[in-house]
Design a protein around this motif. Structure first.
Motif, PDB file in Angstrom:
ATOM      1  N   ILE A 136      -5.047   6.857  -2.728  1.00  0.00           N
ATOM      2  CA  ILE A 136      -4.077   6.349  -1.478  1.00  0.00           C
ATOM      3  C   ILE A 136      -3.809   7.003  -0.661  1.00  0.00           C
ATOM      4  N   MET A 137      -3.624   8.248  -0.338  1.00  0.00           N
ATOM      5  CA  MET A 137      -3.015   8.244   0.301  1.00  0.00           C
ATOM      6  C   MET A 137      -4.419   8.413   2.184  1.00  0.00           C
ATOM      7  N   ASN A 142      -4.324  -2.756  -3.298  1.00  0.00           N
ATOM      8  CA  ASN A 142      -3.419  -2.786  -4.209  1.00  0.00           C
ATOM      9  C   ASN A 142      -3.013  -0.989  -4.072  1.00  0.00           C
ATOM     10  N   MET A 143      -2.599  -0.656  -2.731  1.00  0.00           N
ATOM     11  CA  MET A 143      -1.951  -0.166  -2.268  1.00  0.00           C
ATOM     12  C   MET A 143      -0.660   0.269  -1.885  1.00  0.00           C
ATOM     13  N   ASN A 199       2.701  -2.236  -1.058  1.00  0.00           N
ATOM     14  CA  ASN A 199       3.410  -3.674  -1.202  1.00  0.00           C
ATOM     15  C   ASN A 199       3.678  -4.555  -0.423  1.00  0.00           C
ATOM     16  N   MET A 221       5.976   4.620   0.434  1.00  0.00           N
ATOM     17  CA  MET A 221       6.068   4.854  -1.056  1.00  0.00           C
ATOM     18  C   MET A 221       7.327   5.097  -1.452  1.00  0.00           C
TER      19      MET A 221
END
Lengths: 340, 350
Positions: free
Chosen positions: A25-26, A223-224, A226, A274
Motif C-alpha cells: 500500500i505504501m 482500494n488503497m 478512501n 490511513m
C-alpha cells in the motif's frame, strides 16, 4: 518418508490471505505521487529535484538511524518514511533553503512519528506536522515563492536552496504571491484553468490539480485510499464557500477555492493518510467535513492565505475521538436489533 | 494423539444396523419428531455440529414464522451442500415437512448461491406443490452461509445481539441436515455417514466422498491420495477450519470438508506482521460491522472487558474476514477467539 507420516503444520485460521500488504500500500502511494513529482521537477527544475531528493533521503535516513540506535530492525522497508519525506518536500516552496527542509524531515520522522511509536501510532500526519513546525520556525522563508517555468531552471540551482544553515538566504528570483496570496492580499483571482493544469506558483507539488487527482484515482482504483475523504472535503468546501460567495461576491468562487493552494494535495494525499484519519464510516465523514469547514474559515477569515495544513492537523487531532464517538452500528443492536 | 477406547467387532458377528421405530411425518406430533431427530443423532452438518433437536425446540415465549433452508456453502472450497441439492431433492423436501411440523413455521425459503443455477433448477423442478416453499438465489460472497447473514439476505431481519434466530421469527437448518432428517426418520435409522468434500492443492483425487463417521483421516486421505508437498490438513474450510496435528483423528458429524494445503499456500499465509495502519479494510470486511482494528489493539493490551462491553466482541462469529483482508497481517480473528475464551472462562469461574 511417506507423506501421510510427516509432521503437519499447525496454524490458526484463516488459511487464505488477501495478497495486499502494508508495504505494498505504501509503495503504491509513492507510485501515485510520481506524476506530481515529475511535473514538479519539470516546472521548478533542479530546485525541485534537489528538494524532493533531500527531504526523502533525510526522512528515510532519520528512521533508519533511529531504529539502529535502538537496536531494532530497520523499518524503512515499509516505505512509509519515504512517503513522509516525499510529501513534505512536495508541500515546501521550491527555493526553500535545503537545510531547513532537512530539519523538517528530521522533525517529521523523529518528533511526530517514531517518538509516538512509529508507523501506525502517530496522531498527526508526519509530513504536515513537520511542515507546521517549519512554518512556525521560518515564517518568511516558507512563504517566499519561487517562479515556475524559469528559462534556466534545469541548469541553475537557486542560491537560496544552498544557503548555509543559520544564515539569511538571498533569493535569485521571487515570484509574486501564490494565487491564494494574491486573492487574500491583493484581491486578484487567478484563472482557474491555470491552477488546474499547474501553471501558477506555489509549493512544489501542489500546483497541478489534474495530476494530483490522477494519482488519487489510481489509489482509489486499487482500494488503497478512501475516496469518501477527498469527496466529502471537496463537497463541504464547495457548498460552504459557495454560500459565502453568494452573499458576498468579493470572496473567491467555490471553483477557485477547490483548485488553489494545497486543497488538492491535502485532500487527496494528506487527509487520506490511513494512520491519522478515522476508521469508522461516520467518523470519516465528520472528519472530512471538519477539514472542509476549517479550511474555508482560515482562508476567508483567518490571518493566513492558506489553511489546508492546519485544517487537516485539526482533523487528525480529533480522529481518535471521532472513532470512539461515532462507532458503526453493530449487527443485531440498536434500531434493527429487536425488529421482528 | 489422545488415547481413546478401542472398539473391536466381535469376530463372528456380521455388522448390521438395527433400526428403531420409524417416525412418520403425518402421524407424529412435533415433540415426537424432535425426539426422533435426537434419537437419530442428527446435528448441524454445515460444520458447527449444533444438535438439531435443540435448535428445533422453539422456546414457548417465541414463535417462528419462517423456516430457512441453508443451501449456501459455508466456506470456499466446500461443495457438499451443492451435491446434496443435486442428488437428494426428495430427501430435502421430506425433511422440510418434518421441520415445518416440529417448529410450526408457515413458510420455507431455500437460500442458494446465485452461481449454482443447476441446484436451483433441480430443486424447483422437484418441489412438491403442497409445500409453501420458495427458492431464492443469494449473492455469492463469504460469509453468506453464516446463519445471521443468510437471514438478513433473505428476510431483511437481524438476529438481536446475543440472541437466536427464533428471536427474529425464523429458524435456519442446513440443507444436508434437512436431507438427513428426511432420509432417516421414515426408516427409524440413525446417522452413520456423511458426505465430505476432500479437496485442496495437496489432494490428488478431489471430490465429494460419502464416508462413515469415525473413519480416521489417514484412511480417507489414503483413498484420495496426498501430494508430496502437502503440509497442512484442515478440518472444515479455509476460513474457519482448524488444522490437525495427527491424521489419526476420526471424521465426525461436524466434518464438512477436509482441505489439504501445500507449502506454497502455507507460505502465502505466513507473512511479516506490521502495526495496524488504520486502513479500515477490516471494518469494511466485517459482516456484522464490528471494529476489528480497535479490538485488535485492545487485545494486545489484554483489555478484554472493553472489547466485550464497548465493542460487542461476543457477537463475533469468527468468520476470519478481518484477518483475511488485513494488509498488516495481524491475526485478528485469532486474538478474538482467545479473548472470547478468556471472557467465557472468567464468567464460568465467577
Amino acid at each position: 518418508m511417506n507423506v501421510l507420516n510427516k509432521p503437519l503444520e499447525i496454524r490458526t485460521s484463516p488459511h487464505l490471505k488477501s495478497s495486499v500488504s502494508t508495504n505494498q500500500i505504501m509503495f503504491n502511494v509513492v507510485i501515485a505521487l510520481l506524476p506530481v513529482t515529475i511535473f514538479a521537477i519539470y516546472s521548478f527544475g533542479l530546485a525541485a529535484l534537489l528538494m524532493l531528493s533531500v527531504t526523502t533521503i533525510a526522512a528515510v535516513l532519520t528512521e533508519h538511524i533511529y531504529c539502529r540506535l535502538n537496536n531494532k530492525e530497520s523499518t524503512v522497508g515499509d516505505w512509509s518514511a519515504a512517503i513522509t519525506g516525499l510529501l513534505l518536500g512536495l508541500t515546501l516552496p521550491p527555493a526553500l533553503p535545503l537545510w531547513m527542509a532537512v530539519l523538517g524531515s528530521i522533525v517529521s520522522i523523529m518528533l511526530v512519528k517514531v517518538l509516538f511509536g512509529g508507523l501506525g501510532y502517530n496522531v498527526f500526519n508526519p509530513a504536515l506536522a513537520g511542515r507546521a513546525i517549519l512554518q512556525a520556525a521560518f515564517p518568511v522563508a516558507i512563504t517566499t515563492w519561487h517562479p515556475a517555468f524559469l528559462a534556466d531552471r534545469f541548469t541553475h540551482i537557486p542560491s537560496s536552496s544552498l544557503a548555509w544553515p543559520f544564515t539569511t538566504a538571498t533569493y535569485d528570483a521571487v515570484a509574486g504571491a501564490t494565487p491564494l496570496g494574491n486573492m487574500k492580499f491583493n484581491h486578484v483571482a487567478a484563472e482557474v484553468s491555470d491552477m488546474v493544469l499547474g501553471m501558477t506558483s506555489g509549493s512544489i507539488g501542489e500546483t497541478s490539480a489534474v495530476l494530483i487527482l490522477l494519482g488519487g484515482a489510481y489509489l482509489v482504483a486499487r482500494n488503497m485510499m478512501n475516496w469518501k475523504i477527498p469527496v466529502t472535503i471537496f463537497l463541504t468546501v464547495a457548498v460552504f464557500s459557495g454560500i459565502v460567495h453568494f452573499f458576498n461576491p468579493t470572496t473567491p468562487t467555490p471553483l477557485f477555492m477547490l483548485f488553489s493552494g494545497g486543497m488538492m494535495l491535502g485532500a487527496v494525499f494528506m487527509a487520506t493518510d490511513m494512520v491519522s484519519s478515522p476508521i469508522t464510516d461516520r467518523g470519516i465523514i465528520v472528519y472530512s467535513m471538519i477539514i472542509g469547514i476549517m479550511v474555508v474559515v482560515i482562508r476567508l477569515w483567518g490571518g493566513l492565505p492558506e489553511g489546508m495544513m492546519y485544517a487537516i492537523l485539526m482533523g487528525n487531532a480529533v480522529s481518535p475521538l471521532l472513532n470512539r464517538a461515532l462507532k458503526s452500528r453493530v449487527y443485531g443492536t440498536g434500531r434493527k436489533g429487536g425488529a421482528k | 494423539m489422545v488415547m481413546s477406547i478401542f472398539l473391536e467387532p466381535f469376530p463372528a458377528s456380521g455388522q448390521t444396523v438395527d433400526p428403531g421405530a420409524p417416525c412418520k411425518v403425518d402421524s407424529a406430533t412435533p415433540a415426537e419428531i424432535i425426539n426422533a431427530i435426537q434419537e437419530a443423532g442428527i446435528v448441524g452438518l454445515g460444520g458447527a455440529a449444533f444438535p438439531t433437536h435443540v435448535k428445533l425446540k422453539i422456546p414457548k415465549d417465541k414463535s417462528v414464522d419462517t423456516l430457512i433452508i441453508n443451501g449456501v456453502e459455508c466456506e470456499p472450497y466446500l461443495t457438499t451442500d451443492h451435491r446434496v441439492m443435486l442428488e437428494q431433492q426428495d430427501d430435502i423436501f421430506m425433511g422440510i415437512r418434518y421441520i415445518l411440523k416440529a417448529t410450526g413455521a408457515r413458510r420455507v425459503i431455500i437460500g442458494i448461491e446465485a452461481n449454482k443455477a443447476d441446484a436451483i433448477i433441480s430443486l424447483q423442478e422437484r418441489a412438491p406443490y403442497d409445500l409453501p416453499v420458495t427458492i431464492e438465489a443469494v449473492k455469492v460472497k463469504y460469509p453468506q452461509g453464516a446463519e445471521k447473514m443468510l437471514i438478513t439476505a433473505l428476510l431483511a431481519r437481524e438476529v438481536p445481539s446475543g440472541g437466536l434466530p427464533a428471536d427474529c421469527g425464523c429458524v435456519v437448518v442446513n440443507v444436508a441436515t434437512t436431507a438427513e432428517i428426511g432420509r432417516l426418520l421414515p426408516l427409524g435409522r440413525g446417522i452413520i455417514e456423511r458426505s465430505i468434500t476432500i479437496t485442496g492443492p495437496g489432494v490428488k483425487k478431489r471430490g465429494n466422498y460419502l464416508i462413515p463417521i469415525g473413519t480416521p483421516l489417514r484412511y480417507a486421505l489414503e483413498q484420495a491420495g496426498l501430494k508430496k508437498n502437502a503440509t497442512r490438513v484442515i478440518l472444515g474450510g479455509p476460513m474457519m477450519g482448524f488444522t490437525v496435528s495427527s491424521l489419526d483423528v476420526p471424521i465426525t458429524k461436524g466434518t464438512s470438508g477436509l482441505l489439504v494445503l501445500t507449502d506454497k499456500e502455507s507460505q502465502s499465509t505466513i507473512r511479516k506482521e506490521y502495526a495496524c495502519i488504520g486502513c479500515s479494510h477490516c471494518l469494511d470486511a466485517c459482516p456484522i460491522f464490528l471494529n476489528p482494528s480497535r479490538m485488535g489493539r485492545l487485545a494486545k493490551f489484554e483489555q478484554y472487558d472493553i472489547m466485550e462491553k464497548e465493542y460487542n466482541l461476543m457477537d463475533c462469529f469468527e468468520c476470519g474476514s478481518c484477518s483475511y483482508v488485513c494488509p498488516s497481517n495481524i491475526p485478528l480473528v485469532h486474538y478474538f477467539r482467545v479473548a472470547k475464551g478468556i471472557i467465557r472462562d472468567k464468567k464460568a469461574a465467577a
